[in-house]
Design a protein around this motif. Sequence first.
Motif, PDB file in Angstrom:
ATOM      1  N   ASN A  29      24.429  12.884 -31.867  1.00 28.34           N
ATOM      2  CA  ASN A  29      25.053  11.677 -31.317  1.00 28.34           C
ATOM      3  C   ASN A  29      26.344  12.009 -30.575  1.00 28.34           C
ATOM      4  N   LYS A  30      27.124  12.933 -31.135  1.00 25.83           N
ATOM      5  CA  LYS A  30      28.365  13.336 -30.484  1.00 25.83           C
ATOM      6  C   LYS A  30      28.058  14.070 -29.183  1.00 25.83           C
ATOM      7  N   MET A  31      26.989  14.887 -29.209  1.00 28.80           N
ATOM      8  CA  MET A  31      26.586  15.601 -27.986  1.00 28.80           C
ATOM      9  C   MET A  31      26.261  14.610 -26.876  1.00 28.80           C
ATOM     10  N   ARG A  32      25.557  13.547 -27.250  1.00 27.74           N
ATOM     11  CA  ARG A  32      25.173  12.548 -26.252  1.00 27.74           C
ATOM     12  C   ARG A  32      26.396  11.791 -25.744  1.00 27.74           C
ATOM     13  N   SER A  33      27.323  11.533 -26.631  1.00 22.76           N
ATOM     14  CA  SER A  33      28.518  10.792 -26.207  1.00 22.76           C
ATOM     15  C   SER A  33      29.347  11.593 -25.212  1.00 22.76           C
ATOM     16  N   TYR A  34      29.294  12.920 -25.305  1.00 17.43           N
ATOM     17  CA  TYR A  34      30.021  13.780 -24.369  1.00 17.43           C
ATOM     18  C   TYR A  34      29.130  14.239 -23.204  1.00 17.43           C
ATOM     19  N   ASP A  35      27.873  13.784 -23.216  1.00 13.58           N
ATOM     20  CA  ASP A  35      26.925  14.122 -22.148  1.00 13.58           C
ATOM     21  C   ASP A  35      26.760  15.643 -21.996  1.00 13.58           C
ATOM     22  N   ILE A  36      26.555  16.313 -23.120  1.00  9.21           N
ATOM     23  CA  ILE A  36      26.398  17.776 -23.079  1.00  9.21           C
ATOM     24  C   ILE A  36      25.086  18.220 -23.737  1.00  9.21           C
ATOM     25  N   VAL A  37      24.146  17.287 -23.917  1.00 10.90           N
ATOM     26  CA  VAL A  37      22.906  17.611 -24.628  1.00 10.90           C
ATOM     27  C   VAL A  37      22.168  18.769 -23.971  1.00 10.90           C
ATOM     28  N   ASP A  38      21.987  18.697 -22.655  1.00  7.74           N
ATOM     29  CA  ASP A  38      21.251  19.761 -21.955  1.00  7.74           C
ATOM     30  C   ASP A  38      21.987  21.098 -22.049  1.00  7.74           C
ATOM     31  N   ASP A  39      23.302  21.054 -21.945  1.00 10.91           N
ATOM     32  CA  ASP A  39      24.094  22.281 -22.052  1.00 10.91           C
ATOM     33  C   ASP A  39      23.951  22.914 -23.439  1.00 10.91           C
ATOM     34  N   VAL A  40      23.954  22.068 -24.447  1.00  9.40           N
ATOM     35  CA  VAL A  40      23.825  22.556 -25.823  1.00  9.40           C
ATOM     36  C   VAL A  40      22.462  23.212 -26.028  1.00  9.40           C
ATOM     37  N   LYS A  41      21.422  22.538 -25.556  1.00 11.50           N
ATOM     38  CA  LYS A  41      20.068  23.103 -25.685  1.00 11.50           C
ATOM     39  C   LYS A  41      19.987  24.475 -25.020  1.00 11.50           C
ATOM     40  N   GLN A  42      20.558  24.567 -23.830  1.00 11.11           N
ATOM     41  CA  GLN A  42      20.510  25.831 -23.104  1.00 11.11           C
ATOM     42  C   GLN A  42      21.274  26.935 -23.827  1.00 11.11           C
ATOM     43  N   CYS A  43      22.351  26.580 -24.490  1.00  7.95           N
ATOM     44  CA  CYS A  43      23.108  27.582 -25.257  1.00  7.95           C
ATOM     45  C   CYS A  43      22.244  28.176 -26.360  1.00  7.95           C
ATOM     46  N   TYR A  44      21.566  27.309 -27.104  1.00  4.89           N
ATOM     47  CA  TYR A  44      20.705  27.798 -28.189  1.00  4.89           C
ATOM     48  C   TYR A  44      19.504  28.578 -27.645  1.00  4.89           C
ATOM     49  N   LEU A  45      18.931  28.096 -26.542  1.00  2.00           N
ATOM     50  CA  LEU A  45      17.783  28.792 -25.954  1.00  2.00           C
ATOM     51  C   LEU A  45      18.187  30.152 -25.407  1.00  2.00           C
ATOM     52  N   MET A  46      19.338  30.207 -24.745  1.00  2.64           N
ATOM     53  CA  MET A  46      19.841  31.493 -24.240  1.00  2.64           C
ATOM     54  C   MET A  46      20.093  32.458 -25.384  1.00  2.64           C
ATOM     55  N   SER A  47      20.765  31.967 -26.417  1.00  2.00           N
ATOM     56  CA  SER A  47      21.085  32.813 -27.560  1.00  2.00           C
ATOM     57  C   SER A  47      19.807  33.337 -28.219  1.00  2.00           C
ATOM     58  N   GLY A  48      18.824  32.449 -28.396  1.00  2.00           N
ATOM     59  CA  GLY A  48      17.556  32.873 -28.995  1.00  2.00           C
ATOM     60  C   GLY A  48      16.848  33.918 -28.161  1.00  2.00           C
ATOM     61  N   ASP A  49      16.814  33.699 -26.858  1.00  4.03           N
ATOM     62  CA  ASP A  49      16.159  34.641 -25.952  1.00  4.03           C
ATOM     63  C   ASP A  49      16.847  36.008 -25.993  1.00  4.03           C
ATOM     64  N   LEU A  50      18.162  36.003 -25.961  1.00  2.00           N
ATOM     65  CA  LEU A  50      18.920  37.260 -25.945  1.00  2.00           C
ATOM     66  C   LEU A  50      18.807  38.009 -27.273  1.00  2.00           C
ATOM     67  N   LEU A  51      18.891  37.279 -28.374  1.00  2.00           N
ATOM     68  CA  LEU A  51      18.816  37.926 -29.686  1.00  2.00           C
ATOM     69  C   LEU A  51      17.440  38.535 -29.938  1.00  2.00           C
TER      70      LEU A  51
END
Length: 208
Positions: free
Chosen positions: A61-83
């Motif tokens: 909910n906080k992610m949506r309020s700051y409009d960063i949902v897509d950015d957050v998803k990409q951070c986790y996806l990038m981290s998963g891919d790299l690890l």
Amino acid sequence: MEVKSKITIESFKKEYESIKSQYDHAQETLAKTGKTLNDLYVDCIKRLQPIIKYLDNMNPNKMRSYDIVDDVKQCYLMSGDLLIRTINLNTAKPVLNDIEKNTVYVVITHMRRVIDIEPFNEQACSLLRTLFMFLTLGNGNTKENVILLEQALSIAPYDYQLQYNLGFCYHRDNNLDKAIIHFKLAKGIIDNMTSLLECQKKFLSGDK
């Protein structure tokens, strides 16, 4: 001692854009030249660590309020891919040391975080399925394999291979009733796929 500044939404956005640019450059170089820019990838992993720690404590909910949902998803996806690139997922020798296994579970946690935000994210679901399947290879603990495959099935219930493998595990555990159920489900999925392919062939060929 130098005190590091606390991450804020604005500093997160700025750092994310910088990491994403670096990651995209390395990916583009790999695609065009086949050259792996290991130094850039390793630096991305290091820079993502404090970002991920910051995001782990943030609710959707906080992610949506700051409009960063897509950015957050990409951070986790990038981290998963790299690890996951730091591990040799070799099905011919599916044995991981403790550090590699821990990395796999970290990636699983990242992908589940993505699914919490977007339940049907294709990339996260696909990687989770692959990792759960891989953890069962070479693992003689049948009950543990059942738990892993059940988790994989919750993501991809219409995967005939998962259904068959789960049936096989139940058979090894002498739970024949459940084994038969999953073997039948695997066969049913294959039959449906075959029927669909036949219908598509007839449609494309103009046959009635």
